[in-house]
Structure formats: C-alpha cells, structure tokens
Enzyme design. Sequence first.
Site, short mmCIF file in Angstrom:
data_model
loop_
_atom_site.label_atom_id
_atom_site.label_comp_id
_atom_site.label_asym_id
_atom_site.label_seq_id
_atom_site.Cartn_x
_atom_site.Cartn_y
_atom_site.Cartn_z
N HIS A 14 -10.78 -1.66 3.55
CA HIS A 14 -9.79 -0.98 2.71
C HIS A 14 -8.49 -1.77 2.66
O HIS A 14 -7.93 -2.03 1.58
CB HIS A 14 -9.54 0.43 3.27
CG HIS A 14 -8.46 1.21 2.59
ND1 HIS A 14 -8.72 2.31 1.81
CD2 HIS A 14 -7.12 1.07 2.58
CE1 HIS A 14 -7.58 2.80 1.34
NE2 HIS A 14 -6.58 2.06 1.82
N GLU A 15 -7.99 -2.17 3.84
CA GLU A 15 -6.72 -2.90 3.89
C GLU A 15 -6.82 -4.25 3.20
O GLU A 15 -5.94 -4.64 2.43
CB GLU A 15 -6.28 -3.07 5.35
CG GLU A 15 -5.90 -1.80 6.05
CD GLU A 15 -4.97 -0.94 5.24
OE1 GLU A 15 -4.08 -1.48 4.57
OE2 GLU A 15 -5.14 0.28 5.26
N HIS A 21 -2.52 8.76 -2.26
CA HIS A 21 -3.67 9.04 -1.41
C HIS A 21 -4.43 10.28 -1.89
O HIS A 21 -5.61 10.44 -1.60
CB HIS A 21 -3.24 9.20 0.04
CG HIS A 21 -2.64 7.96 0.62
ND1 HIS A 21 -1.29 7.71 0.59
CD2 HIS A 21 -3.20 6.88 1.21
CE1 HIS A 21 -1.04 6.54 1.16
NE2 HIS A 21 -2.19 6.01 1.54
#
Length: 553
Positions: A367-368, A455
């Site tokens: 994800h990062e 988010h």
Amino acid sequence: MSGPRHRRTVLAASAATVTAALIAAAAATGTAGAAPAASAAPTGAGAVKLSASQRAELIRTADARTAATAKSLRLGAKERLVVRDVVKDADGTTHTRYERTYDGLPVLGGDLVVQRAADGRTEDVTKATTAAITVPDTVAAASAAGAEKTALRAAKAAGGEQADADKAPRKVIWAATGKPVLAYETVVGGFQEDGTPSRLHVITDADTGKKLYEFQAVVNATGTGNSEYSGKVPLTTEKSGSHYVLKDASRGGHVTYNLKNKGSEEDYLDVPKWRYYDADNVWGNGSPANGQTAAVDAHYGAAQTWDYYKKVLGRNGIKNNGKAAPSRVHFGNEYVNAFWDDDCFCMTYGDGEGNRNPLTSLDVAAHEMSHGLTSATARLNYSGESGGLNEATSDIFGSAVEFYAKNTKDVGDYLIGEKIDINGDGTPLRYMDKPSKDGLSYDYWKRGIGADDPHFTSGPANHFFYLLAEGSGRKVINGVTYNSPTVDGRTVKGIGRDKAVKIWYKALTSYMTSTTNYAQARTATLKAAKALHGENSTEYKAVNNAWAAINVK
C-alpha cells in the site's frame, strides 16, 4: 489505515504539490464523464517494457516538440509544457504526461496527458483542468512573508508541532480548484498531531493573502528472515565485510533502515547511518520484541511489491527507472502509523501501540509503496474525490501484491490491514467487498462525498474494483467469505483480479490526472478497458457495469 475515526491516519500517501499516508473538491477534466470514442478493436493494448535509454529517448523526443504540442493544444502564448513521463503501448501509441508553466511559474493543477497514435496523430487529451490558464499579471500584491504566516497558522490549527516553513513561499498559478489565480505555495514541515512528519502545502492568494487550499503531502497509513506476519521468508541481502546488510541490489538497491524509535526531524531525514547489519544472515525471530523482525517484514514486502510491479505490470520500480525507495522501520515510539514521503522517496513504519504491532504487514508495505507509484504517475491530489481514488489505488495494489505473493501465512484477500490489528479486536482496517463494514467508509458514490476523509471516500473505488474482479453476491476466496452488494440490486459478473488490476493500472498511468474524480475515473477505466480489450469486449462492459453498481454512471 486505522481504526477509530480520530486515529485513521494509517497506510498513507505522499502527495507532492505538482506530482502526489492509512488512518485519516476536485476540478473537472477535459473528458469528465464522457464515454471514449467508438472503436471496434483495441487501440493500444498493454504498455511495453522500455529500457532506460528507450524511455529517455522518448522523453527527449517529446521535450523537443513541446512548443509544437502547446500550439496544437491552443495553449496561451505565456504557457509552456514540461515533459514528466512517456508510456508506450505495444501498438506504438504513446501517453505523454506534461506539467505546465505560465510566464515561468508552475501551474498547479495544470497537468495533462496527450495520447498519440504510432503515426504521431493526437488521439486524445486529458486535462486536470479545462480552464484557460491566464491571470491579469504575475505581480503579487500580498507579501511572501504574509503567505508564510498564513501557512504556519494553518499547520498549527491542524495540530502540527514544530511547524516551520521548509522553504520560502514560491509564486505559482493555482488552477486545481477552478479559475486560475496567482498564488503562493508554502510548504510547512514539522510533525502532525499523531507524530507523523508533516509536509503541509498551503496555497494562498497572492493578491488578497487569503488561504485557498491546503493538503498534507505526508499522508498517514501504517526483511530471508523470521517475520511477524509472513512466517519464514527469503530476503535478498548484501555482504559488507564480515557482516550482511539489508540491501537488495537486485531490486534497485532497496535498503531497509532502523530508525531505533527516533522521531526527530534530524533522524527522520538522516537515514544512511541507521543500516541493519547481521553476522549470520539470519534475521529476526518472529517476535516484535526482536528489532530485526519488523525489518524482515518491510524488506520482504518491498521485494514482493517490486516483483509484482515488474513481472505483472511490466514496471521497473516506482518511477519505472530501476531505482528503489528505501524502507525505514521503528519510527517514533508507539507510533501507530506508516507513511510514504516524496521528499525522502521512502516508506516509513511505526511499531503500533505498545510497540507490539509494527505496521509492516505485506499489504501495508505494498500500500505504502503504491502511494509512490501514484505520485510518480497521475499524482492524484490527496483531497476531494481524487484523494479517495489515491487511497483506493494503494488498497488495490496492496491486495494484488498479497495475492501475488502466495504466502501461506498471509494469504491473499480483499481485506486491508487484517494482520496489524489496528482496531485492537482482530478486525481488518478496510473491507473491499463492502467498505461500510468498517463503520466509516462508503459503499457507493454520492454527491458531496469528496468533503470526507480520503480513507473513507476510497470505499466506492475499492468496491468497484472488487466487483470488477470477483463480481457481486456471496463467495468464499482463500477461506474468507465475501458478500458484495450493489446499489440497485443488479448482478455483476467479475472478469478476474489480474484483468481488473491491469485495467486500473493503465487508467492510472495513461489517463488519470491530479484532479481526477469518480466520474472521470470511470472514463479513464473505460478507456483503459477499450485499449486493452476493445470497446465491444466483455471486459469493457464489465467495467461499465461495476461503476453503475456503485452509483457512478
């Protein structure tokens, strides 16, 4: 990536101003909501793998004709184009990304993509804004010092600590949210309220001094070795004298660093002295109490993501230039977060509450790293609907990498952050099949959604991707039960995860811009499906159906 709303700043992205973290109003593009032009067959197909010299030559060629391109696009006399990247498809179609300047000033929100056929004809243009780039003059009535004070006040109002302007404010043309205006961009460093490093970009009107916009460029989120989350895994390391170091020369020189629970700005930026060394090349013991364990997970996650990008997507690293981004573990003390930062071009991970649950699981690492991918391509603004699409992009690739790894300890699923227990009750951070199961995210698009946290507004795009890949209704995948609904009860048939990911990737790299919203993401993915499979294909129709199922029509 996070649990309760007040802490949802985990698994985050960096969104640099003119390019692009997990616990946490887009402008129109030139093709918003419009269906791609009709064609009976694929017009592009997948991107070809370019060598460094081939890519450089394409960029040089595009750079040599920026004046002609600007003229063909009917840009103003004071506008100039700056080539940022070129992607080439198998049939010779090229997708060239440009930034714009006006009278020598950067135009923020002025990026565009030009698609050309093999014979050089311009086939399509996607703009971050359709507004004409013009301002009365470039002489600021308000002072740069005033802009800096406004930015510092904004950072302090957001709970920032040790706030200080990284550089003097620069004059820009702000075009991302409507009519272009002369503005100052000030970047404020320091730390966010939860301890995450801050790179707050504040845009102020250069004539009135009024704050126009702000966004955080370090946006939150969340090694062979004995890992905590993935079991015993192979690690590529490097011999250094009588010791081994966590450096992977086969994957762009990726290095994993130990920040030793430091959190000061000096430690944050000065990482070379914090390398991991080991005498026997056996790393960690599976327990977070062993300082190497988190490094094992991070190093392994970066390797799997690199391999996925290269073997599945044909991409040679985040920037497609063969160079790796470093990983840094043990940031801060009991830091419940992880983040990507453009400034250091790196992924950074905290150890979680009580320093017991490092945020280094496989899907979090992917994800990062994928926030870096977005920053290197579409640079989706981390605000409004584009912010939700930015977060969803990282969730999509995070899940895809987890499936790709085929790790028996951390099997592939459509749950995000299920291993790191950020909520403290064993539940995942996010659910792609029905995002609202987390109690905060949206299942479907609705008007005004862009005002909420990225988010949560990532939910519809995550839901779209799940439906496109797997379809609606109840099913069991790798032992996990899903039951994905649709907004109107329609049945959606999936086309498979591999096809779905490649469609999203092509849309991101060829058709999305910094201000892409949900309607424009629909257009971008339809263009991608058409290029890869044809407009009359099952895949194209499935993309259309999946968007309709989450209320984007």
